[in-house]
Scaffold this motif. Structure first.
Motif, PDB file in Angstrom:
ATOM      1  N   ARG A 197      -0.921  -0.947  -7.148  1.00 34.15           N
ATOM      2  CA  ARG A 197      -1.819  -2.002  -7.617  1.00 34.15           C
ATOM      3  C   ARG A 197      -2.591  -2.516  -6.392  1.00 34.15           C
ATOM      4  O   ARG A 197      -2.026  -3.128  -5.493  1.00 34.15           O
ATOM      5  CB  ARG A 197      -1.030  -3.132  -8.266  1.00 34.15           C
ATOM      6  CG  ARG A 197      -1.912  -4.221  -8.898  1.00 34.15           C
ATOM      7  CD  ARG A 197      -1.050  -5.257  -9.562  1.00 34.15           C
ATOM      8  NE  ARG A 197      -0.264  -4.690 -10.643  1.00 34.15           N
ATOM      9  CZ  ARG A 197      -0.739  -4.499 -11.877  1.00 34.15           C
ATOM     10  NH1 ARG A 197      -1.983  -4.828 -12.174  1.00 34.15           N
ATOM     11  NH2 ARG A 197       0.037  -3.977 -12.806  1.00 34.15           N
ATOM     12  N   VAL A 198      -3.880  -2.256  -6.361  1.00 33.36           N
ATOM     13  CA  VAL A 198      -4.722  -2.588  -5.211  1.00 33.36           C
ATOM     14  C   VAL A 198      -5.771  -3.592  -5.657  1.00 33.36           C
ATOM     15  O   VAL A 198      -6.484  -3.371  -6.643  1.00 33.36           O
ATOM     16  CB  VAL A 198      -5.399  -1.329  -4.628  1.00 33.36           C
ATOM     17  CG1 VAL A 198      -6.258  -1.694  -3.424  1.00 33.36           C
ATOM     18  CG2 VAL A 198      -4.364  -0.288  -4.257  1.00 33.36           C
ATOM     19  N   GLU A 199      -5.874  -4.686  -4.931  1.00 30.80           N
ATOM     20  CA  GLU A 199      -6.863  -5.708  -5.262  1.00 30.80           C
ATOM     21  C   GLU A 199      -8.163  -5.507  -4.491  1.00 30.80           C
ATOM     22  O   GLU A 199      -9.236  -5.872  -4.966  1.00 30.80           O
ATOM     23  CB  GLU A 199      -6.294  -7.105  -4.947  1.00 30.80           C
ATOM     24  CG  GLU A 199      -5.038  -7.444  -5.734  1.00 30.80           C
ATOM     25  CD  GLU A 199      -5.307  -7.547  -7.225  1.00 30.80           C
ATOM     26  OE1 GLU A 199      -6.479  -7.845  -7.597  1.00 30.80           O
ATOM     27  OE2 GLU A 199      -4.370  -7.327  -8.018  1.00 30.80           O
ATOM     28  N   LYS A 200      -8.074  -4.941  -3.272  1.00 28.87           N
ATOM     29  CA  LYS A 200      -9.248  -4.825  -2.415  1.00 28.87           C
ATOM     30  C   LYS A 200      -9.124  -3.586  -1.536  1.00 28.87           C
ATOM     31  O   LYS A 200      -8.029  -3.249  -1.073  1.00 28.87           O
ATOM     32  CB  LYS A 200      -9.375  -6.082  -1.532  1.00 28.87           C
ATOM     33  CG  LYS A 200     -10.669  -6.153  -0.735  1.00 28.87           C
ATOM     34  CD  LYS A 200     -10.735  -7.457   0.037  1.00 28.87           C
ATOM     35  CE  LYS A 200     -12.044  -7.547   0.825  1.00 28.87           C
ATOM     36  NZ  LYS A 200     -12.119  -8.801   1.613  1.00 28.87           N
ATOM     37  N   LEU A 201     -10.248  -2.935  -1.310  1.00 27.44           N
ATOM     38  CA  LEU A 201     -10.273  -1.761  -0.450  1.00 27.44           C
ATOM     39  C   LEU A 201     -10.874  -2.104   0.904  1.00 27.44           C
ATOM     40  O   LEU A 201     -11.898  -2.791   0.973  1.00 27.44           O
ATOM     41  CB  LEU A 201     -11.091  -0.622  -1.089  1.00 27.44           C
ATOM     42  CG  LEU A 201     -10.551  -0.040  -2.406  1.00 27.44           C
ATOM     43  CD1 LEU A 201     -11.505   1.038  -2.930  1.00 27.44           C
ATOM     44  CD2 LEU A 201      -9.154   0.545  -2.215  1.00 27.44           C
ATOM     45  N   ALA A 202     -10.276  -1.583   1.986  1.00 22.57           N
ATOM     46  CA  ALA A 202     -10.804  -1.790   3.339  1.00 22.57           C
ATOM     47  C   ALA A 202     -11.833  -0.699   3.620  1.00 22.57           C
ATOM     48  O   ALA A 202     -11.549   0.313   4.255  1.00 22.57           O
ATOM     49  CB  ALA A 202      -9.671  -1.745   4.360  1.00 22.57           C
ATOM     50  N   ILE A 203     -13.061  -0.935   3.102  1.00 22.39           N
ATOM     51  CA  ILE A 203     -14.115   0.064   3.254  1.00 22.39           C
ATOM     52  C   ILE A 203     -15.449  -0.614   3.523  1.00 22.39           C
ATOM     53  O   ILE A 203     -15.690  -1.716   3.061  1.00 22.39           O
ATOM     54  CB  ILE A 203     -14.219   0.953   2.007  1.00 22.39           C
ATOM     55  CG1 ILE A 203     -15.212   2.109   2.235  1.00 22.39           C
ATOM     56  CG2 ILE A 203     -14.595   0.156   0.775  1.00 22.39           C
ATOM     57  CD1 ILE A 203     -15.191   3.138   1.149  1.00 22.39           C
TER      58      ILE A 203
END
Length: 618
Positions: free
Chosen positions: A612-618
């Motif tokens: 479950r990922v809320e935000k991507l480091a991109i």
């Protein structure tokens, strides 16, 4: 489930990475300066010779790293190029005339790695050092040889047609045939004009003599020059390839010159021996008996139309000057053993003209002896400095009675050893030089200069790669680090593939790698920007990752296919350095497709997949 590879695909990525690391590993080992000793005529290099050479180096107080007997040569490894150069003189003086030596480089790869086929990639002349030679082809001699060949064919044709002639004489760019009456001359003109359509024909009368002249037209002269150049290039290429020089460059320069580059070879004398090597056979009929040869040797008077030779036993023998066939007319040759006597033999196939001439001669001379003359440019001694003294040696290796007529295929015996038979077959297969050659320019590029080029190329790759790594890490953060990992892996895979294919790396090839480093992140940039777009329109992180890889794939594939096509075209129509650039570019495209799409996806799946990922480091 989104963003999760099946187990087999993860194992595939790990397998490719491990294989790439394993086969790229040989390139980190150093290249040792080496002197290789081999027999000039296939002589066996044995333990006695190894001990003599090592003892000579010890007396000269020259340290060596190791000495090893390989299948057909002795390899002496040195710790430094200076020791190799000094050791060359000691080795030369210790060698018998029938052995030769060459300076080269050899990788110091561990035995376990070499056992699984691990070899470093080949380095071109500009990186490894070696010999650059510019060769001039004697076109005048090529034309003379063509005229001589026409004269022999004209004689054979006239004899076959039973047309009596007085003389057949070579003159300038043609052949003059003299007859005693006009009727014979006119018949010969008709026959020869039909048989030799490529030649010009004219007739003339000089008193009571009647002449037909066949001459080479300007078009035929140009064709003869072009054929001589092409045959010499093919012969040199076959000879170098057959004798084991790795990745040579042999190509035409201008209308009469040939460029030869031999990476890793540091001995110009060895190159001259290699390129100028000549070994061929001539088949001639024997004239008279042994007593006639002994009398000719004693008196110094040789009967007209004959020549005095010696057999290998030293016994004189008279042979007719007319050559039945030569090595030029041999289409293939292989070594083996005579089934009846078990002696070393060379099995020969002739072209159509040679086979026809051999058939006619043997049919008309059943019961008579025929000799085989072996002609070879051979080292006969060494001077005070250990340099070889070479001269053309002609000796009769076999005299046999013609039992029956034969044509295109037969065998020759009388050779000293199976090694000599193998060496002769090798040079006959490579073919004879169509015209004499002269080395007009010779450059030796030392290993130290090649090392400087390697260091500069390595620096350029590292600088370019470092800049790309910094940019990707700053601009795309965690995803940028994943792309950087793929970029490093891509570089390892390029080196591994070049090593596995034993391709040659040159300075332009390094340029191709530098270009690939910059292009390799293009696919990741497209994927990452697509992921950003999906995030901006409100897609979930997992859906954005999936859509980014799926929707960018077609664009990435199109862009790389067009670049790959360009690389294939460069390789197809280019030569030398251009091909080196094309090879590394094409390999880089294929490996970058794997690392940028499959490799980075596997890493991203490991980081974000099934979570479950809320935000991507991109």
């Amino acid at each position: 489930m989104l963003n999760k590879y099946p187990t087999w695909k993860n194992l595939l990525v790990v397998f490719v990475l491990l294989v790439g690391l394993l086969y790229a590993l040989p390139n980190i080992f150093s290249q040792d300066p080496v002197i290789e000793v081999s027999g000039t005529r296939g002589e066996e290099v044995g333990e006695t010779l190894r001990q003599n050479v090592v003892a000579a180096l010890e007396r000269a107080q020259i340290p060596i790293k190791s000495s090893e007997l390989l299948e057909d040569r002795l390899q002496i490894r040195f710790n430094a190029p200076e020791d190799q150069l000094v050791g060359q003189e000691a080795v030369a003086k210790a060698l018998p005339p029938q052995f030769t030596h060459a300076l080269t480089l050899s990788p110091d790869v561990p035995a376990w790695l070499a056992a699984i086929g691990g070899k470093p990639m080949n380095l071109g002349l500009d990186l490894r050092g070696g010999i650059h030679v510019l060769i001039d082809v004697d076109m005048e001699a090529a034309l003379d040889k063509a005229v001589e060949r026409h004269a022999g064919n004209i004689r054979s044709t006239l004899r076959d047609e039973r047309i009596r002639y007085i003389t057949v004489k070579e003159s300038g760019n043609g052949v003059d045939v003299r007859f005693k009456d006009a009727a014979l001359r006119d018949r010969a003109e008709e026959v020869l004009g039909g048989e030799f359509r490529e030649l010009g024909v004219n007739v003339r009368d000089e008193g009571s003599d009647y002449f037909v002249r066949l001459y080479m037209t300007p078009e035929e002269e140009r064709a003869a020059r072009r054929l001589a150049l092409e045959q010499n290039i093919t012969t040199l290429r076959n000879r170098v390839n057959a004798l084991g020089v790795a990745e040579p460059l042999i190509q035409q320069q201008g209308e009469r010159r040939i460029v030869v580059e031999l990476p890793g070879v540091q001995d110009p004398a060895k190159v001259k021996d290699l390129l100028g090597a000549t070994a061929t056979l001539e088949y001639r009929l024997v004239h008279g008996e042994l007593t006639d040869a002994l009398e000719a040797e004693r008196s110094g008077r040789v009967p007209p139309g004959t020549a005095l030779y010696r057999e290998r036993s030293g016994q004189p023998i008279l042979l007719k000057r007319q050559v039945i066939v030569t090595g030029d007319e041999m289409t293939s040759a292989s070594s083996g053993f005579d089934q009846q006597t078990a002696q070393p033999a060379v099995f020969v196939n002739l072209d159509s003209k040679g086979a026809r001439r051999m058939l006619n001669v043997t049919r008309d001379n059943v019961g008579k002896p025929m000799a085989v003359v072996f002609k070879e440019k051979r080292t006969v001694d060494r001077d005070a400095d250990g340099k070889p003294i070479r001269r053309m040696v002609e000796e009769v290796i076999n005299v046999a009675t013609i039992r029956e007529a034969f044509g295109s295929r037969f065998q020759t015996t009388g050779l000293d050893s199976p090694q000599e038979a193998h060496q002769l077959a090798l040079l006959l297969r490579a073919g004879a030089l169509a015209a004499p050659i002269e080395i007009v320019e010779e450059r030796t590029i030392g290993p130290s200069l090649g090392q400087d080029n390697i260091d500069q190329g390595f620096t350029s790759v590292m600088v370019g790669m470092a800049l790309v790594l910094v940019f990707m890490a700053v601009y795309y953060r965690k995803f940028g680090l994943v792309a950087n990992l793929a970029l490093v892996t891509n570089l390892v895979l390029i080196v591994a593939v070049l090593s596995m294919l034993q391709a040659t790396l040159t300075l332009p090839g390094i340029a191709g790698i530098v270009l690939t480093v910059g292009m390799a992140v293009d696919a990741n940039v497209l994927i990452f920007e697509r992921i950003r777009e999906e995030l901006r329109v409100g897609s979930t992180p997992q859906a954005s990752i999936h859509a980014g890889y799926a929707k960018a794939f077609s664009t990435i594939l199109d862009a790389n296919i067009t670049t790959f096509i360009a690389a294939v075209v460069l390789f197809s129509i280019g030569s030398g350095p251009v091909r080196g650039f094309a090879v590394t570019l094409a390999i880089g495209i294929l490996t970058s497709m794997f690392t940028a799409i499959i490799g980075t996806r596997a890493v991203v799946n490991m980081i974000y997949g099934a979570k479950r990922v809320e935000k991507l480091a991109i």
